[in-house]
Write a protein that holds these residues in place. Structure first.
Motif, PDB file in Angstrom:
ATOM      1  N   THR A  15       0.851  -1.186   0.000  1.00 35.15           N
ATOM      2  CA  THR A  15       0.000   0.000   0.000  1.00 35.15           C
ATOM      3  C   THR A  15       0.886   1.235   0.000  1.00 35.15           C
ATOM      4  OG1 THR A  15      -1.899   1.058   1.075  1.00 35.15           O
ATOM      5  CG2 THR A  15      -0.220   0.140   2.526  1.00 35.15           C
ATOM      6  N   GLY A  16       0.311   2.351  -0.351  1.00 29.90           N
ATOM      7  CA  GLY A  16       1.071   3.594  -0.341  1.00 29.90           C
ATOM      8  C   GLY A  16       1.274   4.106   1.082  1.00 29.90           C
ATOM      9  N   SER A  17       2.241   4.955   1.236  1.00 28.37           N
ATOM     10  CA  SER A  17       2.522   5.562   2.530  1.00 28.37           C
ATOM     11  C   SER A  17       1.782   6.893   2.652  1.00 28.37           C
ATOM     12  CB  SER A  17       4.022   5.802   2.691  1.00 28.37           C
ATOM     13  OG  SER A  17       4.266   6.557   3.860  1.00 28.37           O
ATOM     14  N   PRO A  18       1.175   7.149   3.815  1.00 30.98           N
ATOM     15  CA  PRO A  18       0.501   8.424   4.023  1.00 30.98           C
ATOM     16  C   PRO A  18       1.463   9.568   4.363  1.00 30.98           C
ATOM     17  CG  PRO A  18       0.289   7.074   5.963  1.00 30.98           C
ATOM     18  CD  PRO A  18       0.976   6.229   4.925  1.00 30.98           C
ATOM     19  N   TRP A  38       5.669   5.499  13.119  1.00 29.48           N
ATOM     20  CA  TRP A  38       4.769   4.347  13.009  1.00 29.48           C
ATOM     21  C   TRP A  38       3.307   4.697  13.266  1.00 29.48           C
ATOM     22  CZ3 TRP A  38       1.647   2.576  16.875  1.00 29.48           C
ATOM     23  CH2 TRP A  38       1.938   2.994  18.176  1.00 29.48           C
ATOM     24  N   LYS A  39       3.041   5.594  14.200  1.00 27.03           N
ATOM     25  CA  LYS A  39       1.648   5.936  14.539  1.00 27.03           C
ATOM     26  C   LYS A  39       0.965   6.619  13.347  1.00 27.03           C
ATOM     27  CE  LYS A  39      -1.633   6.700  17.798  1.00 27.03           C
ATOM     28  NZ  LYS A  39      -2.862   6.307  17.142  1.00 27.03           N
ATOM     29  N   GLU A  40       1.674   7.515  12.676  1.00 24.20           N
ATOM     30  CA  GLU A  40       1.114   8.176  11.497  1.00 24.20           C
ATOM     31  C   GLU A  40       0.845   7.168  10.381  1.00 24.20           C
ATOM     32  OE1 GLU A  40       3.001  11.962  10.339  1.00 24.20           O
ATOM     33  OE2 GLU A  40       4.041  11.806  12.269  1.00 24.20           O
ATOM     34  N   LEU A  41       1.743   6.208  10.231  1.00 22.68           N
ATOM     35  CA  LEU A  41       1.544   5.158   9.226  1.00 22.68           C
ATOM     36  C   LEU A  41       0.304   4.339   9.561  1.00 22.68           C
ATOM     37  CD1 LEU A  41       5.223   3.931   8.819  1.00 22.68           C
ATOM     38  CD2 LEU A  41       3.916   5.297   7.187  1.00 22.68           C
ATOM     39  N   LEU A  42       0.187   3.925  10.817  1.00 23.06           N
ATOM     40  CA  LEU A  42      -0.962   3.140  11.251  1.00 23.06           C
ATOM     41  C   LEU A  42      -2.260   3.910  11.045  1.00 23.06           C
ATOM     42  CD1 LEU A  42      -1.860   0.481  12.562  1.00 23.06           C
ATOM     43  CD2 LEU A  42      -1.529   1.560  14.792  1.00 23.06           C
ATOM     44  N   ASP A  43      -2.269   5.165  11.443  1.00 20.53           N
ATOM     45  CA  ASP A  43      -3.459   6.001  11.265  1.00 20.53           C
ATOM     46  C   ASP A  43      -3.792   6.197   9.790  1.00 20.53           C
ATOM     47  OD1 ASP A  43      -3.642   6.243  14.015  1.00 20.53           O
ATOM     48  OD2 ASP A  43      -2.826   8.276  14.079  1.00 20.53           O
ATOM     49  N   LEU A  64       2.469  -3.012  12.818  1.00 27.12           N
ATOM     50  CA  LEU A  64       2.374  -1.743  13.525  1.00 27.12           C
ATOM     51  C   LEU A  64       1.274  -1.802  14.571  1.00 27.12           C
ATOM     52  CD1 LEU A  64       2.767   0.729  10.529  1.00 27.12           C
ATOM     53  CD2 LEU A  64       4.525  -0.109  12.108  1.00 27.12           C
ATOM     54  N   GLN A  65       0.350  -2.719  14.426  1.00 27.80           N
ATOM     55  CA  GLN A  65      -0.727  -2.911  15.398  1.00 27.80           C
ATOM     56  C   GLN A  65      -0.160  -3.317  16.765  1.00 27.80           C
ATOM     57  OE1 GLN A  65      -3.971  -2.315  14.974  1.00 27.80           O
ATOM     58  NE2 GLN A  65      -3.882  -1.898  12.793  1.00 27.80           N
ATOM     59  N   GLU A  66       0.842  -4.181  16.761  1.00 28.69           N
ATOM     60  CA  GLU A  66       1.427  -4.645  18.008  1.00 28.69           C
ATOM     61  C   GLU A  66       2.109  -3.524  18.766  1.00 28.69           C
ATOM     62  OE1 GLU A  66       3.891  -7.996  17.072  1.00 28.69           O
ATOM     63  OE2 GLU A  66       2.211  -9.120  16.284  1.00 28.69           O
TER      64      GLU A  66
END
Length: 69
Positions: A15-18, A38-43, A64-66
Protein backbone atom coordinates in the motif's frame (compact mmCIF):
# COMPACT_ATOMS: atom_id res chain seq x y z
CA UNK A 1 23.50 0.84 0.14
CA UNK A 2 19.91 1.97 0.41
CA UNK A 3 17.56 0.86 3.15
CA UNK A 4 13.85 1.14 2.37
CA UNK A 5 10.53 0.20 3.93
CA UNK A 6 7.66 -1.49 2.12
CA UNK A 7 4.26 -0.50 3.51
CA UNK A 8 1.63 -3.23 3.62
CA UNK A 9 -1.95 -4.03 4.57
CA UNK A 10 -2.56 -6.87 7.05
CA UNK A 11 -2.85 -9.40 4.20
CA UNK A 12 0.62 -8.47 2.89
CA UNK A 13 -0.48 -6.44 -0.12
CA UNK A 14 1.61 -3.36 -0.71
CA UNK A 15 0.00 0.00 0.00
CA UNK A 16 1.07 3.59 -0.34
CA UNK A 17 2.52 5.56 2.53
CA UNK A 18 0.50 8.42 4.02
CA UNK A 19 3.76 10.27 4.81
CA UNK A 20 6.78 11.30 2.74
CA UNK A 21 9.05 8.32 2.19
CA UNK A 22 12.82 8.34 1.88
CA UNK A 23 15.70 5.94 1.41
CA UNK A 24 18.11 5.60 4.31
CA UNK A 25 21.87 5.13 4.27
CA UNK A 26 21.94 2.85 7.35
CA UNK A 27 19.68 0.28 8.93
CA UNK A 28 19.74 2.30 12.16
CA UNK A 29 18.44 5.40 10.39
CA UNK A 30 15.62 3.41 8.83
CA UNK A 31 14.67 1.85 12.16
CA UNK A 32 14.81 5.19 13.98
CA UNK A 33 12.52 6.72 11.36
CA UNK A 34 9.94 3.92 11.64
CA UNK A 35 10.08 4.26 15.42
CA UNK A 36 9.17 7.93 15.14
CA UNK A 37 6.54 7.69 12.40
CA UNK A 38 4.77 4.35 13.01
CA UNK A 39 1.65 5.94 14.54
CA UNK A 40 1.11 8.18 11.50
CA UNK A 41 1.54 5.16 9.23
CA UNK A 42 -0.96 3.14 11.25
CA UNK A 43 -3.46 6.00 11.26
CA UNK A 44 -2.98 6.28 7.48
CA UNK A 45 -3.93 2.66 6.82
CA UNK A 46 -0.56 0.88 6.94
CA UNK A 47 -0.81 -2.32 9.03
CA UNK A 48 2.73 -3.67 8.71
CA UNK A 49 6.14 -2.88 7.25
CA UNK A 50 9.03 -4.84 5.77
CA UNK A 51 12.63 -3.60 5.65
CA UNK A 52 14.78 -4.02 2.53
CA UNK A 53 18.43 -3.33 1.79
CA UNK A 54 19.09 -2.73 -1.91
CA UNK A 55 16.00 -4.79 -2.77
CA UNK A 56 16.83 -7.73 -0.47
CA UNK A 57 14.41 -8.44 2.35
CA UNK A 58 16.06 -7.98 5.76
CA UNK A 59 13.06 -8.62 8.00
CA UNK A 60 9.33 -8.33 8.19
CA UNK A 61 6.55 -8.08 7.98
CA UNK A 62 6.51 -6.22 11.27
CA UNK A 63 3.06 -5.34 12.58
CA UNK A 64 2.37 -1.74 13.53
CA UNK A 65 -0.73 -2.91 15.40
CA UNK A 66 1.43 -4.64 18.01
CA UNK A 67 3.29 -1.41 18.71
CA UNK A 68 -0.02 0.16 19.67
CA UNK A 69 -0.75 -2.41 22.43
Amino acid sequence: MAWTWRFEKADGTETGSPVAVEDFSTQGDAESWIGEIWKELLDGGVDQVTLFEDGSKIYGPMSLQEAQD
